[in-house]
Design a protein around this motif. Structure first.
Motif, PDB file in Angstrom:
ATOM      1  N   GLY A 160       0.830  -1.190   0.000  1.00 30.62           N
ATOM      2  CA  GLY A 160       0.000   0.000   0.000  1.00 30.62           C
ATOM      3  C   GLY A 160       0.865   1.241   0.000  1.00 30.62           C
ATOM      4  O   GLY A 160       1.859   1.309   0.727  1.00 30.62           O
ATOM      5  N   THR A 187      -2.011  -1.510  -3.962  1.00 30.73           N
ATOM      6  CA  THR A 187      -2.945  -0.384  -3.946  1.00 30.73           C
ATOM      7  C   THR A 187      -2.123   0.888  -3.816  1.00 30.73           C
ATOM      8  O   THR A 187      -1.477   1.121  -2.807  1.00 30.73           O
ATOM      9  CB  THR A 187      -3.945  -0.487  -2.782  1.00 30.73           C
ATOM     10  N   GLN A 188      -2.136   1.664  -4.886  1.00 33.70           N
ATOM     11  CA  GLN A 188      -1.413   2.938  -4.942  1.00 33.70           C
ATOM     12  C   GLN A 188      -2.436   4.022  -5.248  1.00 33.70           C
ATOM     13  O   GLN A 188      -3.232   3.892  -6.179  1.00 33.70           O
ATOM     14  CB  GLN A 188      -0.349   2.896  -6.041  1.00 33.70           C
ATOM     15  N   HIS A 189      -2.432   5.096  -4.492  1.00 30.67           N
ATOM     16  CA  HIS A 189      -3.374   6.182  -4.731  1.00 30.67           C
ATOM     17  C   HIS A 189      -2.989   6.913  -6.017  1.00 30.67           C
ATOM     18  O   HIS A 189      -2.019   7.676  -6.040  1.00 30.67           O
ATOM     19  CB  HIS A 189      -3.368   7.167  -3.559  1.00 30.67           C
ATOM     20  N   ALA A 227      -4.688  -2.319  -8.013  1.00 29.75           N
ATOM     21  CA  ALA A 227      -6.047  -1.820  -7.801  1.00 29.75           C
ATOM     22  C   ALA A 227      -6.398  -0.816  -8.894  1.00 29.75           C
ATOM     23  O   ALA A 227      -5.606   0.079  -9.197  1.00 29.75           O
ATOM     24  CB  ALA A 227      -6.161  -1.171  -6.432  1.00 29.75           C
ATOM     25  N   HIS A 232     -11.827  -0.696  -5.031  1.00 36.69           N
ATOM     26  CA  HIS A 232     -10.888  -1.249  -4.071  1.00 36.69           C
ATOM     27  C   HIS A 232     -10.547  -2.689  -4.455  1.00 36.69           C
ATOM     28  O   HIS A 232     -11.447  -3.491  -4.743  1.00 36.69           O
ATOM     29  CB  HIS A 232     -11.484  -1.238  -2.657  1.00 36.69           C
ATOM     30  N   LEU A 233      -9.266  -2.998  -4.459  1.00 35.21           N
ATOM     31  CA  LEU A 233      -8.811  -4.360  -4.749  1.00 35.21           C
ATOM     32  C   LEU A 233      -8.936  -5.208  -3.489  1.00 35.21           C
ATOM     33  O   LEU A 233      -8.268  -4.950  -2.488  1.00 35.21           O
ATOM     34  CB  LEU A 233      -7.358  -4.325  -5.233  1.00 35.21           C
ATOM     35  N   PRO A 257      -8.448   4.155  -4.894  1.00 38.49           N
ATOM     36  CA  PRO A 257      -8.632   2.941  -4.101  1.00 38.49           C
ATOM     37  C   PRO A 257      -8.005   3.087  -2.709  1.00 38.49           C
ATOM     38  O   PRO A 257      -7.169   3.952  -2.493  1.00 38.49           O
ATOM     39  CB  PRO A 257      -7.908   1.878  -4.917  1.00 38.49           C
ATOM     40  N   SER A 258      -8.418   2.199  -1.807  1.00 42.42           N
ATOM     41  CA  SER A 258      -7.932   2.247  -0.431  1.00 42.42           C
ATOM     42  C   SER A 258      -7.176   0.965  -0.090  1.00 42.42           C
ATOM     43  O   SER A 258      -7.531  -0.124  -0.540  1.00 42.42           O
ATOM     44  CB  SER A 258      -9.113   2.428   0.531  1.00 42.42           C
ATOM     45  N   VAL A 259      -6.167   1.120   0.752  1.00 41.48           N
ATOM     46  CA  VAL A 259      -5.350  -0.016   1.188  1.00 41.48           C
ATOM     47  C   VAL A 259      -6.105  -0.871   2.206  1.00 41.48           C
ATOM     48  O   VAL A 259      -5.964  -2.095   2.239  1.00 41.48           O
ATOM     49  CB  VAL A 259      -4.023   0.487   1.805  1.00 41.48           C
ATOM     50  N   MET A 262      -8.142  -3.987   1.017  1.00 41.35           N
ATOM     51  CA  MET A 262      -7.236  -5.022   0.503  1.00 41.35           C
ATOM     52  C   MET A 262      -6.679  -5.861   1.651  1.00 41.35           C
ATOM     53  O   MET A 262      -6.711  -7.106   1.602  1.00 41.35           O
ATOM     54  CB  MET A 262      -6.098  -4.382  -0.289  1.00 41.35           C
TER      55      MET A 262
END
Length: 346
Positions: A160, A187-189, A227, A232-233, A257-259, A262
């Motif tokens: 994340g 998950t990368q913003h 993601a 969200h993944l 997406p958010s960490v 996940m």
């Protein structure tokens, strides 16, 4: 410092910044060449950099800027077109800390102004206040939770990240051997329009297949799943397989997406047999999911303060006592291999 060949953009950005009592524009430059000359004379905390300019151009100038102002953070102001995404992500992998869309006519409003100021403050504080998290240098009085090490072979590596995370992620993944076979969830913003280009970038850095995750994908070894920007993944267990499930809805962090989703899904789907790495980023995204994953036996690793552009997300898990190790990216790769065990990378 604002570096842009457009007089209008320079003026508007400087005006937005100048309205804040705690921020000051110390220089405005119309080219990368002029910016480099200015950096030889003044100190700056944050540099707003346009990538597409006549002459040297922001991308070519970036290594020189980072050398000339090693303590400064670079915020790339770029378009969201496909070409802009490619150039912006290249800049982020080279060491730029964050990105913000270059506004078009009519897009200067309170929302844009607030996002710009928020990013500048976070990046500026990372220099003036010990990476935005402490008055002192170094990782402040936080002890790694050494007992939180994998008791069983992990099935998945999850990463994340947000502001400053791409540079760290590429450096970390490049240190993992090709033989490392755990699937990697990321998950990368980032905006959705960046994700396909980001997948190509990670594929090169990690020396393995990287794809933007889609519903129903079966998680495979030696593959990176990213993601998408609009969901969200998460993963779920179906028989003997881990399967991608993209969900929407607001996460506690407000990120998309958010960490957190996940890591929460990995806690349930793998019964804690997973490694989570929290890299540089603003805010606390990942802390809730890391707590749940750690509680089920997962291993949490965090980037250290000195190597983080903004030590927000890693600090959140470190201060909760969740992190087994708090390290720079290259050393995080070694910790991943050690935690995964020899069977994961032979």
């Amino acid at each position: 410092m604002v570096v842009d060949d457009s007089l209008i953009i320079r003026t508007v950005l400087a005006r937005i910044i100048g309205q804040q009592p705690d921020l000051e524009v110390v220089s405005k430059s119309s080219s990368a060449e002029l910016a480099l000359k200015e950096l030889a004379k003044i100190e700056v905390d944050v540099i707003l950099l346009d990538l597409e300019m006549p002459g040297m151009g922001g991308l070519d100038a970036l290594p020189k800027i980072l050398t000339s102002a090693p303590k400064a953070q670079v915020l790339v102001v770029s378009s969201l077109t496909e070409d802009g995404a490619e150039h912006t992500l290249q800049a982020l992998s080279m060491g730029a800390a964050d990105t913000l869309a270059k506004p078009r006519a009519g897009e200067f409003g309170a929302d844009y102004n607030n996002r710009l100021v928020e990013k500048i403050r976070a990046l500026g504080h990372s220099q003036s206040r010990g990476n935005d998290r402490s008055e002192s240098a170094g990782t402040p009085n936080i002890k790694p939770r050494r007992e939180n090490l994998a008791k069983e072979k992990p099935e998945v590596l999850a990463i994340g990240a947000s502001t400053g995370g791409i540079h760290a992620m590429c450096a970390m993944l490049a240190k993992l051997p090709r033989q490392f076979d755990l699937p990697i969830l990321v998950t990368q913003h980032l905006p959705g329009s960046f994700m396909q280009v980001f997948a190509k970038q990670l594929e090169l850095a990690a020396s393995r297949t990287a794809v933007v995750a889609e519903n129903g994908m079966i998680i495979q070894p030696r593959t990176v799943y990213i993601a998408p920007g609009g969901g969200h993944l998460t993963v779920e267990k179906r028989g003997s397989n881990l399967v991608v499930k993209i969900i929407d809805g607001k996460a506690p962090s407000g990120c998309m997406p958010s960490v957190d989703p996940m890591l929460e899904s990995l806690a349930a789907a793998t019964a804690g047999k997973a490694i989570a790495v929290i890299l540089s980023g603003m805010g606390r995204d990942g802390a809730i999911g890391a707590e749940k994953l750690g509680r089920t036996g997962g291993t949490i690793l965090a980037q250290d303060q000195d190597s983080s552009a903004v030590w927000g997300m890693p600090r959140a898990v470190a201060e909760q006592g969740l992190a087994s190790a708090i390290l720079p990216p290259a050393d995080l790769a070694l910790a991943i291999m050690s935690t995964a065990g020899a069977a994961a990378w032979k």
